[in-house]
Design an enzyme around this catalytic site. Sequence first.
Site, mmCIF file in Angstrom:
data_model
loop_
_atom_site.group_PDB
_atom_site.id
_atom_site.type_symbol
_atom_site.label_atom_id
_atom_site.label_comp_id
_atom_site.label_asym_id
_atom_site.label_seq_id
_atom_site.Cartn_x
_atom_site.Cartn_y
_atom_site.Cartn_z
ATOM 1 N N LYS A 80 0.850 -1.192 0.000
ATOM 2 C CA LYS A 80 0.000 0.000 0.000
ATOM 3 C C LYS A 80 0.886 1.244 0.000
ATOM 4 O O LYS A 80 1.898 1.303 0.712
ATOM 5 C CB LYS A 80 -0.902 -0.010 1.234
ATOM 6 C CG LYS A 80 -1.940 1.108 1.276
ATOM 7 C CD LYS A 80 -2.801 0.984 2.528
ATOM 8 C CE LYS A 80 -3.887 2.046 2.589
ATOM 9 N NZ LYS A 80 -4.710 1.932 3.824
ATOM 10 N N SER A 155 -9.762 2.310 2.802
ATOM 11 C CA SER A 155 -8.889 3.073 1.919
ATOM 12 C C SER A 155 -7.955 2.196 1.082
ATOM 13 O O SER A 155 -7.374 2.654 0.101
ATOM 14 C CB SER A 155 -8.017 4.035 2.745
ATOM 15 O OG SER A 155 -7.144 3.318 3.612
ATOM 16 N N SER A 179 -9.873 -0.122 6.898
ATOM 17 C CA SER A 179 -9.271 0.032 5.572
ATOM 18 C C SER A 179 -8.637 -1.220 4.994
ATOM 19 O O SER A 179 -8.305 -1.250 3.817
ATOM 20 C CB SER A 179 -8.221 1.148 5.606
ATOM 21 O OG SER A 179 -8.831 2.405 5.749
#
Length: 500
Positions: A80, A155, A179
């Site tokens: 990420k 997210s 997330s």
Amino acid sequence: MTVWTRMSATDLAGLIASGEASSEEVTKAHLDRVAAVDPQVHAFLHVDAERALDAARRVDQKRAAGEPLSPLAGVPVGVKDAFTLVDTPTTAGSKILEGWRPPYTATVVQRLLDADMVVIGKTNMDEFAMGSSTENSAYGPTHNPWDLDRVPGGSGGGSAAALAAFEVPVTIGSDTGGSIRQPAAVTGTVGVKPTYGSSSRYGLIAMASSLDQPGPCARTVLDAALLHQVMSGHDPRDSTSIDLPGPDVVSAARRCDVTGMRIGIVKEFGGDGYAPGVERRFAEAVETLADAGAEIVEVSCPHFPVALGAYYLIMPSEVSSNLARFDAMRYGHRVGDDGTRSVEQVMRLSRGAGLGAETKRRIILGTYALSSGYYDAYYGSAQKVRTLIIQDFTAAFEKVDVLVSPTTPTTAFRLGERVDDPMAMYKADLCTIPSNLAGNAAASFPAGLAPEDGLPVGVQVMAPPMRDDLLYQVGAVLEASLQARWGGPLLDQISQEGVR
């Protein structure tokens, strides 16, 4: 798509260790897959093929020399874009960090490298991890491989979509309010939020420091456990890092047994706002656990319904503090620096141009909640609610071993459907937020497809702090049952053209 891109990380590592496949071959197959489907999915913000192939060749050289290899050596992994990797573009999904190449590597990423895993690239995300759909990325939204018109959650939608599109077998993410778990639920993958403090936050670009937690994302329970084991452990560079040995999550994932376990259903999670297909698949998951020998108990956590409100005061307050460092003076995107403006004017112009609407909304909300005359009424009160939620968990775990709930109230919604309705967007994390406030372990596992739209549903399992092993023990049973019912892995059901 090659057979290698559909294999689990565990199986790939076994092939590489035995010499039946080289890490270079496996890595190239995944890079080819990224090139083929990522223009549609947009799971990645940055791919470094040359660096990945160099790393893969080093693994192959180690194997050829007879050197010991870690359980995931040679396996491709996505990271990420909230995690730093030295001299690699790191944006956190924001224009304010465009062009920044950090001089240091996040601890959890370094542990991947030390385990000889092959970092393919950086995955897309909502700006500074603020969102539930990955539509807040300054670099464009990620699309859900099940239906390219749907969101992949947020997210960490890029990390989850990369798994569902078979671009990489495992990824890492961060979970502040759901997330990791919410994207896992809507993409039919596995996502785990470890106990707060059990995996290092050093090098994770901070959103809300008391809530952020790195964790593993995978297509199988065992893959997630193996990645969890690689990532975890004490780090003296993180002041919140727990200096205790963690539980054996890998053995738990292989155990696949819940006989005699007491599993609590959270009474407050359900009712209005939950899609019928979500409730149906959740009920089936509970029935599966009962059939496997678990005792099912209804548990009340009376303060969970107000967790959302408390979270959206605590989190923005920490955002307001953490994001003050992005001033365009030392690094990142700078606007208006033509020699005629003051430092303050350049900072204002740069932050105005470099930060997105949702990020600005949360900074403003947090600054207000911390302001003189309002601190006790808002931030202080929210922290009191947080204490009550911790007490709810403590009381519940005195009665049961784990708690279960739907991961998110609905399946993946359409791109653009909630962008103008922040409250509707925030409610996607209704079930996941309490575990971030309390700091206990939680995970999302696939529960099947909703009959009304054919999209994935997730079931959430919550365990006491430092009992992350219980998540994997329950998840393994759910996975085995799901594969028996659906005739194989859930992701085999994907039928969207272009991501087959």
